[in-house]
Design a protein around this motif. Structure first.
Motif, short mmCIF file in Angstrom:
data_model
loop_
_atom_site.label_atom_id
_atom_site.label_comp_id
_atom_site.label_asym_id
_atom_site.label_seq_id
_atom_site.Cartn_x
_atom_site.Cartn_y
_atom_site.Cartn_z
N THR A 70 15.62 0.45 3.93
CA THR A 70 15.62 1.71 3.20
C THR A 70 17.07 2.15 3.11
O THR A 70 17.73 2.30 4.13
N LYS A 90 14.17 1.30 -1.59
CA LYS A 90 13.38 0.63 -0.56
C LYS A 90 13.19 -0.82 -0.97
O LYS A 90 12.92 -1.12 -2.14
N TRP A 134 11.10 -4.26 -0.20
CA TRP A 134 9.90 -4.86 0.37
C TRP A 134 9.96 -6.36 0.16
O TRP A 134 10.44 -6.83 -0.87
N GLU A 184 0.81 -1.21 0.00
CA GLU A 184 0.00 0.00 0.00
C GLU A 184 0.85 1.27 0.00
O GLU A 184 0.45 2.28 -0.56
N GLN A 185 2.02 1.22 0.62
CA GLN A 185 2.87 2.41 0.75
C GLN A 185 3.61 2.73 -0.55
O GLN A 185 4.21 3.79 -0.67
N LEU A 231 8.35 -3.79 4.73
CA LEU A 231 9.49 -2.96 4.35
C LEU A 231 10.67 -3.44 5.18
O LEU A 231 10.66 -3.31 6.40
N THR A 284 3.97 4.15 -3.93
CA THR A 284 3.24 5.13 -4.73
C THR A 284 3.99 5.41 -6.02
O THR A 284 5.22 5.36 -6.07
#
Length: 122
Positions: A52, A35, A37, A5-6, A49, A8
């Motif tokens: 980073t 990032k 995931w 969902e995060q 996640l 974008t």
């Protein structure tokens, strides 16, 4: 299957699917960050996640860089003339391979199937 969902779609972001220690992984690369995931639960589509990473120290390479392989310990990334490895525990970048004084692309780069992003944000 849906993406985290995060995640974008912002101009300049690129996304790559890879395997990581037996799990599906998504790597998101932007101008300054990478990032990572990992899909922990396939049925519930639960993404985590796991890292980073700042790309500031390799800033000039970021536009053409793409991930080629990863484990829980490291991520291998490539450009048309270099292979870099990022050690996740120590947060250290190292150059593993480099083409010097050559205008031709290495054979591995031309043959590598995973240079493309799964979708592009323009």
């Amino acid at each position: 299957m849906s993406l985290p969902e995060q995640v974008t779609c912002v101009s300049g972001n690129r996304f790559y699917l890879l395997e990581s220690d037996g799990c599906l992984s998504l790597i998101q690369i932007s101008d300054a960050w990478m990032k990572i995931w990992v899909l922990k639960e396939y049925e519930s589509e639960e993404w985590h996640l796991v890292d980073t990473v700042s790309l500031r120290c390799i800033k000039g390479l970021v536009p053409g860089i793409f991930p080629i392989c990863q484990t829980g310990e490291c991520v291998f990334l490539a450009t048309h003339k270099q292979i870099l490895v990022f050690y996740r525990k120590t947060r250290v970048w190292k150059e593993m391979y480099s083409v010097k004084n050559s205008s031709t692309l290495p054979l591995w780069y031309s043959a590598h199937a995973f240079r493309g992003t799964i979708f592009s944000c323009q």
